[in-house]
Design a protein around this motif. Structure first.
Motif, PDB file in Angstrom:
ATOM      1  N   UNK A 159       0.824  -1.212   0.000  1.00  0.00           N
ATOM      2  CA  UNK A 159       0.000   0.000   0.000  1.00  0.00           C
ATOM      3  C   UNK A 159       0.858   1.263   0.000  1.00  0.00           C
ATOM      4  N   UNK A 160       1.908   1.267   0.776  1.00  0.00           N
ATOM      5  CA  UNK A 160       2.790   2.445   0.855  1.00  0.00           C
ATOM      6  C   UNK A 160       3.468   2.699  -0.489  1.00  0.00           C
ATOM      7  N   UNK A 161       3.971   1.656  -1.101  1.00  0.00           N
ATOM      8  CA  UNK A 161       4.645   1.817  -2.392  1.00  0.00           C
ATOM      9  C   UNK A 161       3.673   2.339  -3.441  1.00  0.00           C
ATOM     10  N   UNK A 162       2.482   1.783  -3.488  1.00  0.00           N
ATOM     11  CA  UNK A 162       1.491   2.247  -4.457  1.00  0.00           C
ATOM     12  C   UNK A 162       1.094   3.695  -4.210  1.00  0.00           C
ATOM     13  N   UNK A 163       0.998   4.072  -2.948  1.00  0.00           N
ATOM     14  CA  UNK A 163       0.570   5.433  -2.613  1.00  0.00           C
ATOM     15  C   UNK A 163       1.617   6.476  -2.970  1.00  0.00           C
ATOM     16  N   UNK A 164       2.882   6.104  -2.955  1.00  0.00           N
ATOM     17  CA  UNK A 164       3.953   7.087  -3.145  1.00  0.00           C
ATOM     18  C   UNK A 164       4.726   6.888  -4.451  1.00  0.00           C
ATOM     19  N   UNK A 165       4.236   6.012  -5.306  1.00  0.00           N
ATOM     20  CA  UNK A 165       4.919   5.793  -6.583  1.00  0.00           C
ATOM     21  C   UNK A 165       4.647   6.980  -7.504  1.00  0.00           C
ATOM     22  N   UNK A 166       5.680   7.644  -7.999  1.00  0.00           N
ATOM     23  CA  UNK A 166       5.464   8.852  -8.813  1.00  0.00           C
ATOM     24  C   UNK A 166       4.898   8.532 -10.189  1.00  0.00           C
ATOM     25  N   UNK A 167       4.311   9.560 -10.789  1.00  0.00           N
ATOM     26  CA  UNK A 167       3.922   9.497 -12.200  1.00  0.00           C
ATOM     27  C   UNK A 167       5.102  10.015 -13.020  1.00  0.00           C
ATOM     28  N   UNK A 168       5.659   9.173 -13.849  1.00  0.00           N
ATOM     29  CA  UNK A 168       6.840   9.551 -14.620  1.00  0.00           C
ATOM     30  C   UNK A 168       6.487  10.252 -15.928  1.00  0.00           C
ATOM     31  N   UNK A 169       5.212  10.551 -16.127  1.00  0.00           N
ATOM     32  CA  UNK A 169       4.800  11.279 -17.315  1.00  0.00           C
ATOM     33  C   UNK A 169       4.389  10.361 -18.454  1.00  0.00           C
ATOM     34  N   UNK A 170       4.020  10.977 -19.577  1.00  0.00           N
ATOM     35  CA  UNK A 170       3.542  10.253 -20.746  1.00  0.00           C
ATOM     36  C   UNK A 170       4.440  10.535 -21.941  1.00  0.00           C
ATOM     37  N   UNK A 171       4.326   9.671 -22.939  1.00  0.00           N
ATOM     38  CA  UNK A 171       5.045   9.881 -24.189  1.00  0.00           C
ATOM     39  C   UNK A 171       4.241   9.238 -25.303  1.00  0.00           C
ATOM     40  N   UNK A 172       4.533   9.602 -26.537  1.00  0.00           N
ATOM     41  CA  UNK A 172       3.871   8.993 -27.695  1.00  0.00           C
ATOM     42  C   UNK A 172       4.793   7.920 -28.249  1.00  0.00           C
ATOM     43  N   UNK A 173       4.217   6.755 -28.506  1.00  0.00           N
ATOM     44  CA  UNK A 173       5.024   5.603 -28.900  1.00  0.00           C
ATOM     45  C   UNK A 173       4.498   5.015 -30.197  1.00  0.00           C
ATOM     46  N   UNK A 174       5.425   4.569 -31.068  1.00  0.00           N
ATOM     47  CA  UNK A 174       5.060   3.871 -32.304  1.00  0.00           C
ATOM     48  C   UNK A 174       4.683   2.430 -32.006  1.00  0.00           C
ATOM     49  N   UNK A 175       3.894   1.847 -32.901  1.00  0.00           N
ATOM     50  CA  UNK A 175       3.482   0.458 -32.739  1.00  0.00           C
ATOM     51  C   UNK A 175       4.688  -0.469 -32.652  1.00  0.00           C
TER      52      UNK A 175
END
Length: 390
Positions: A9-25
């Motif tokens: 629970x602690x790890x899930x609560x404090x895991x950062x969002x590393x952002x998004x990117x656009x990816x090719x197939x």
């Protein structure tokens, strides 16, 4: 020490969002969607033939007609045509659009064709719509098919590309450095002396991460030197999103890492879990640098178990113990096992107990480990527990 469940629970609560990117197939296996994917049209877009055979009007068949004049052939990829005479029929191929004025398909195996005449050799009762994949029966245009946070695998990309998309927004794959620590460790290519070991942990952790879709990886090694550790951390936190250390987190005189992290601004969330192996496990976040710090015990089994249990996308399945097992300490126990299957498709787990968490050679025949719950000492054959695959 906290429980395994609390650690999760602690790890899930404090895991950062590393952002998004656009990816090719071409680059996307194992990536996680950061957007929802909607159907761009009805699927199927029209009534679709499901079997090679003939298409005709059900009303004629229902009235007793069993012979039909063959009036043409429709291939997959042809534009939709129309049956010109309901006393006749059309040959149709799998995937073709169903001709207008037809609402029944009969497979080739159930008809005889000669001299442009078709005779139904299986005169059973039939319902309209047989062997027809109806328009929009799979989904309608605008329906969300893949939710954000879905993992991209083969079926997902078949769906996405069928909607005309070759690029998607996905969760940014974190930049990871795996660091082994300890003066006793030498290069894999070096012949170690009696007081030395090769740096094998790095590669076990690396392959475990790669197998779960993490590709942006780098390996490093640090001596048990506080100044070296500090200097490395100050650089690495700016270059990587996750730093995974193996060793140097316990209570030994040369286990400098927890102290260094604290002094350099890392917020500690976990240091010690009521589990075996892997009790000293550490988890913290440098919020200023937005870098996750993972401290794994240096013993090979502890290191691998903690990575798989807490930090990989590794949902458990349940497996059944093949024989009784006893563990009397009041800790969650991660038991290496050999997986097999019964004729009834039950997953079974043969215990492969180890003498200690450094006996990694004993993992050679293992497929993963069972999580045996805390506050229980005796585990009977036939009981089921969560199984995590390597």
């Amino acid at each position: 020490m906290i429980s395994v469940a609390a650690a999760v629970e602690i790890i899930q609560a404090h895991w950062p969002n590393f952002g998004d990117t656009v990816m090719d197939v071409d680059d996307s296996y194992g990536a996680v969607l950061a957007e929802s994917i909607e159907a761009d049209r009805d699927y199927p877009p029209g009534d679709r033939v499901m079997m090679d055979g003939i298409a005709l009007a059900w009303s004629e068949y229902n009235q007793g007609r069993r012979q039909f004049k063959l009036l043409g052939t429709v291939a997959a990829g042809d534009r939709q045509c129309s049956l010109p005479d309901q006393t006749g029929c059309l040959e149709v191929m799998t995937g073709a659009l169903l001709p207008q004025n037809c609402d029944l398909v009969i497979p080739y195996e159930e008809v005889a064709i000669a001299d442009y005449q078709v005779e139904i050799i299986d005169p059973r009762s039939r319902k309209p719509g047989e062997f027809i994949h109806s328009k929009a029966s799979d989904c309608r245009s605008g329906t969300v098919i893949l939710e954000s946070a879905s993992k991209l695998n083969g079926p997902a990309w078949s769906i996405i590309t069928s909607f005309g998309k070759t690029k998607v927004k996905v969760k940014q794959t974190p930049r990871i450095q795996i660091i082994s620590t300890g003066d006793e460790l030498v290069e894999v290519t070096q012949k170690p002396e009696a007081h030395q070991l090769r740096r094998s942990n790095l590669y076990g952790l690396q392959v475990s991460l790669q197998s779960r879709g993490f590709q942006n990886l780098n390996l490093n090694h640090l001596a048990d030197n506080q100044e070296v550790i500090i200097s490395h951390y100050q650089r690495a936190k700016l270059e990587y999103d996750i730093l995974i250390y193996s060793g140097g987190i316990s209570k030994g005189k040369f286990d400098y890492l927890p102290k260094v992290w604290s002094e350099l601004g890392v917020t500690k969330y976990i240091h010690g879990v009521a589990q075996k192996p892997g009790k000293p496990m550490y988890f913290g976040v440098d919020h200023q640098a937005k870098t996750v710090i993972i401290g794994l015990p240096g013993n090979p089994i502890s290191s691998l178990v903690c990575l798989h249990r807490y930090f990989l996308d590794n949902p458990p399945i349940y497996a059944q113990l093949t024989r009784d097992f006893t563990f009397k300490k009041d800790l969650t126990y991660f038991l290496p096992v050999k997986r097999s299957y019964t004729p009834q498709a039950v997953i079974t787990a043969e215990p492969l107990p180890v003498k200690n968490s450094g006996e990694f050679i004993a993992l050679a025949n293992s497929d993963g480990f069972l999580e045996l719950p805390q506050h229980q000492a005796y585990f009977q054959a036939g009981e089921c527990f969560p199984f995590y695959a390597w």
